[in-house]
Design an enzyme around this catalytic site. Structure first.
Site, PDB file in Angstrom:
ATOM      1  CE  LYS A  89      -3.711  -2.472   2.259  1.00 43.92           C
ATOM      2  NZ  LYS A  89      -4.667  -3.089   3.315  1.00 43.92           N
ATOM      3  CD  GLN A 128      -3.428  -4.128   6.543  1.00 46.46           C
ATOM      4  OE1 GLN A 128      -3.507  -3.426   6.195  1.00 46.46           O
ATOM      5  NE2 GLN A 128      -3.526  -5.575   5.958  1.00 46.46           N
ATOM      6  CG  ASP A 156      -8.669   0.194   5.216  1.00 47.90           C
ATOM      7  OD1 ASP A 156      -8.965  -0.443   3.879  1.00 47.90           O
ATOM      8  OD2 ASP A 156      -8.790   0.090   6.121  1.00 47.90           O
TER       9      ASP A 156
HETATM   10  N1  GUN Z   1      -6.632  -6.654   6.705  1.00 48.91           N
HETATM   11  C1  GUN Z   1      -6.684  -7.541   4.956  1.00 48.91           C
HETATM   12  N2  GUN Z   1      -7.931  -6.569   4.474  1.00 48.91           N
HETATM   13  C2  GUN Z   1      -7.678  -5.672   4.655  1.00 48.91           C
HETATM   14  C3  GUN Z   1      -8.260  -4.296   4.368  1.00 48.91           C
HETATM   15  O1  GUN Z   1      -8.641  -4.414   3.442  1.00 48.91           O
HETATM   16  N3  GUN Z   1      -8.237  -3.328   5.289  1.00 48.91           N
HETATM   17  C4  GUN Z   1      -7.161  -3.751   6.470  1.00 48.91           C
HETATM   18  N4  GUN Z   1      -7.195  -2.455   7.530  1.00 48.91           N
HETATM   19  N5  GUN Z   1      -6.553  -4.349   6.552  1.00 48.91           N
HETATM   20  C5  GUN Z   1      -6.670  -5.421   6.125  1.00 48.91           C
END
Ligand code: GUN
Length: 294
Positions: A53, A97, A120
Site C-alpha cells: 500500500k 491494518q 477502508d
Molecule cells: N486486513 C486484510 N484486509 C484488510 C483491509 O482491506 N484493510 C485493513 N485495514 N486490514 C486488512
C-alpha cells in the site's frame, strides 16, 4: 473458454488515472493526498500488504505515513494514536491494518476512526451509508469487484448473483452492493455461508458467482452454470517445488475447469487482489478532495 477479467491491468489503469489527477493537483497548487497506515505487530502477511500500500502511494505521487507499533501496545495507546491522526489536518486517509493483537478490540479501534478519513470503509458510519446507497467510502475489495464489473460492462440488472461467504469485509457488503438500485446492482442476490443448505444447487443457478469463503479451490465446475461470471476473492499459498519461490497462489475457485464453463472469470493472482489497493488509493484521493463524505 472464459474472458479473463484482468485485475492487474485494470488496477494499473486506475492507478494511472489517479496519478494523472495528482499531477493536476500539483499544478493547481492543491493538497497532495496523504494516506496513513497503522501496523501493529509483525505479522508477515500484514507487513507485506501494508508495504504494498505504501509503495503504491509513492508510485502515484501520494504522501504516506507508516506508523509501526509494537504488538504489546495497549488498546488505550492505539486509540490515542488514532485520535492523533484523526486530528491531523495533513492526513486525508487512515487505515489500521487487521488483524490486531487479541488484547485489542477491533470494534473500539474501528469506531475511533473519523468516518471522513475511513478510506477502508470499515466504520459503522460508512457501512451504514453504503447500505443506504448514500455516498460513502466502500471497502476496498467489494469496491474493486464493482469496478471490475463496470469496466468489463458486465450486465447485473435482473441477474441472479450468488455470494459465497458473509464476512464483514467482502461477502456482506458485496451482497448489499449487488442488490442496490444502480449499476452494478439491481441483481437478485443470494448470500450463502457455512450454514447454507444445498449450496451446490444454489451456486448452479448463479449468473454471477462471487466466491469469498477462504477455502482453496472450493468451487468446482459442477457448481457453475454454463456462461456464468465468476469472481474469485480467495488467495492461498500452496507448495510448488517447480517455482523459484517454492509456492504458487490459488483461489477459492478451481480455475482451469471453471474457466472452461464460465463466460468471464477473475484469475488468482491478478484478479481481485490488485484491485483492492487501487480502490484504497481512489478512496484516499476522494478523501483529499473531500468528495464523498460530509
Ligand atoms: N486486513 C486484510 N484486509 C484488510 C483491509 O482491506 N484493510 C485493513 N485495514 N486490514 C486488512
Amino acid at each position: 473458454m472464459a474472458i479473463l477479467i484482468d485485475g492487474k491491468k485494470t488496477s494499473q489503469d486506475i492507478k494511472n488515472e489517479i496519478a494523472a489527477r495528482v499531477a493536476e493537483i500539483k499544478t493547481e497548487g492543491g493538497k497532495i493526498p496523504h494516506l496513513a497506515a497503522i501496523l501493529v505487530g509483525s505479522d508477515g502477511a500484514s507487513q507485506t500488504y501494508v508495504g504494498a500500500k505504501v509503495k503504491a502511494c509513492h508510485e502515484i505521487g501520494f504522501e504516506s505515513t507508516l506508523v509501526r507499533l509494537d504488538e504489546t501496545i495497549s488498546e488505550e495507546e492505539l486509540l490515542a494514536k488514532v485520535e492523533d491522526i484523526n486530528a491531523n489536518p495533513d492526513i486525508d486517509g487512515l487505515i489500521v491494518q487487521l488483524p490486531l493483537p487479541k488484547h485489542i478490540s477491533v470494534e473500539k479501534v474501528t469506531d475511533k476512526i473519523k468516518p471522513d478519513k475511513d478510506v477502508d470503509g470499515f466504520t459503522p458510519s460508512n457501512v451504514g451509508r453504503m447500505a443506504l446507497n448514500w455516498p460513502a467510502y466502500v471497502a476496498a475489495t467489494p469496491y474493486g469487484i464493482v469496478e471490475l464489473l463496470k469496466r468489463y460492462n458486465i450486465e447485473t440488472s435482473g441477474k441472479h448473483c450468488v455470494v459465497i461467504g458473509r464476512s464483514h469485509i467482502v461477502g456482506s457488503p458485496m451482497s448489499i452492493l449487488m442488490a442496490r438500485n444502480g449499476y452494478p446492482g439491481n441483481a437478485t442476490v443470494t448470500l450463502t455461508h457455512s450454514r447454507t443448505q444445498n449450496l451446490k444447487e444454489i451456486a448452479q443457478t448463479a449468473d454471477i458467482l462471487i466466491v469469498a469463503l477462504g477455502k482453496p479451490e472450493f468451487v468446482t465446475a459442477d457448481m457453475v452454470k454454463p456462461g456464468a461470471v465468476v469472481i474469485d476473492v480467495g488467495i492461498h499459498r500452496v507448495e510448488d517445488a517447480s517455482k523459484k519461490s517454492g509456492f504458487r497462489l490459488i483461489g477459492d475457485v478451481k480455475f482451469d475447469e471453471v474457466a472452461e464453463k464460465a463466460s468471464a472469470i477473475t484469475p488468482v493472482p491478478g484478479g481481485v487482489g490488485p484491485m483492492t489497493i487501487a480502490s484504497l488509493l481512489y478512496n484516499t484521493l476522494l478523501a483529499a478532495e473531500k468528495k464523498v463524505y460530509g
